[in-house]
Design an enzyme around this catalytic site. Structure first.
Site, PDB file in Angstrom:
ATOM      1  N   HIS A  41       0.827  -1.206   0.000  1.00 19.94           N
ATOM      2  CA  HIS A  41       0.000   0.000   0.000  1.00 19.94           C
ATOM      3  C   HIS A  41       0.863   1.259   0.000  1.00 19.94           C
ATOM      4  O   HIS A  41       2.075   1.220   0.224  1.00 19.94           O
ATOM      5  CB  HIS A  41      -0.947   0.003   1.206  1.00 19.94           C
ATOM      6  CG  HIS A  41      -0.260   0.015   2.544  1.00 19.94           C
ATOM      7  ND1 HIS A  41       0.264   1.156   3.107  1.00 19.94           N
ATOM      8  CD2 HIS A  41      -0.022  -0.980   3.440  1.00 19.94           C
ATOM      9  CE1 HIS A  41       0.796   0.879   4.287  1.00 19.94           C
ATOM     10  NE2 HIS A  41       0.637  -0.416   4.515  1.00 19.94           N
ATOM     11  N   CYS A  55       3.142  -4.854   6.740  1.00 19.03           N
ATOM     12  CA  CYS A  55       2.767  -4.562   5.362  1.00 19.03           C
ATOM     13  C   CYS A  55       3.954  -3.967   4.593  1.00 19.03           C
ATOM     14  O   CYS A  55       4.909  -3.465   5.176  1.00 19.03           O
ATOM     15  CB  CYS A  55       1.586  -3.611   5.315  1.00 19.03           C
ATOM     16  SG  CYS A  55       0.038  -4.364   5.865  1.00 19.03           S
TER      17      CYS A  55
END
Length: 219
Positions: A172, A188
């Site tokens: 992301h 992440c």
């Protein structure tokens, strides 16, 4: 917008779950950007919907984390995403022994995905909800943030699945550009917003993603 103090507090609690080169050009238009504690990072805005994307001053970023096309010697087929956690690089394999290489931020020790997964879905300006453990550790966290400039998932997200199961790890964007090249996330893989936009536009749902903790450089 999440403050830097809140960012570090989030990073300290449980996971969010999670060469020859040719520089690529970036088109932008000069506009005034919102003032905040990291405003010195931003120089322009790129039109997008429903929010414009703040573009960073790349002179503040080490050269190795600039997006570039590199020679690639791995065996993966074209279209595969390779994340090398130790390098802090993400590769999108291309035809002809080439790859587009991006700088990324990765998870702290013990907070990282490993192995082969796939892009299970994609989202534009995704919403974000902290886990119950995060809220317990930091009660001031919002229970949900809609997509926007203050959202820690940034402008785009690729949701990583193993089979039909969401791993809760993502690739992301970020509103903390200084964290690219660092191991500070809760697992992440984070990218500059303009880079995750570029990757998002190049890959489809179903794309294979291989996450490696280290190994030899392949570019």
């Amino acid at each position: 917008m999440l403050t830097r103090r809140m960012f570090f507090a989030i990073a300290a609690v449980a996971p969010l779950v999670a060469c020859e080169t040719a520089k690529e050009t970036r088109q932008s238009r000069k506009v005034q950007v919102p003032a905040d504690e990291d405003a010195n990072w931003y120089v322009a805005m790129q039109p997008d919907s429903p929010h414009d994307i703040p573009l960073i001053d790349w002179s503040l970023v080490p050269e190795e984390y600039h997006r570039q096309t590199v020679t690639y010697t791995g065996s993966e087929r074209s279209g595969t995403i390779i994340v090398n956690v130790a390098e802090r690089h993400l590769y999108l394999v291309q035809d002809g022994g080439r790859a587009v290489r991006y700088g990324v931020g990765v998870g702290r020790d013990g907070y990282s995905l490993n192995g082969t997964v796939r892009v299970g879905r994609k989202a534009v300006w995704p919403g974000w909800s902290p886990t119950p453990t995060m809220v317990s550790a930091l009660p001031s966290l919002p229970r949900h943030l809609e997509g926007g400039l203050g959202n820690p998932l940034g402008a785009r997200a690729l949701y990583l699945y193993r089979g039909n199961q969401d791993t809760l790890f993502r690739i992301h964007g970020t509103n903390e550009p200084w964290s690219i090249g660092q191991a500070v996330s809760s697992g992440c893989i984070r990218m500059m917003n303009e880079d995750v936009l570029d990757l998002y536009n190049r890959v489809d749902v179903g794309t294979t993603v291989v996450v490696r903790q280290g190994g030899n450089r392949q570019a």
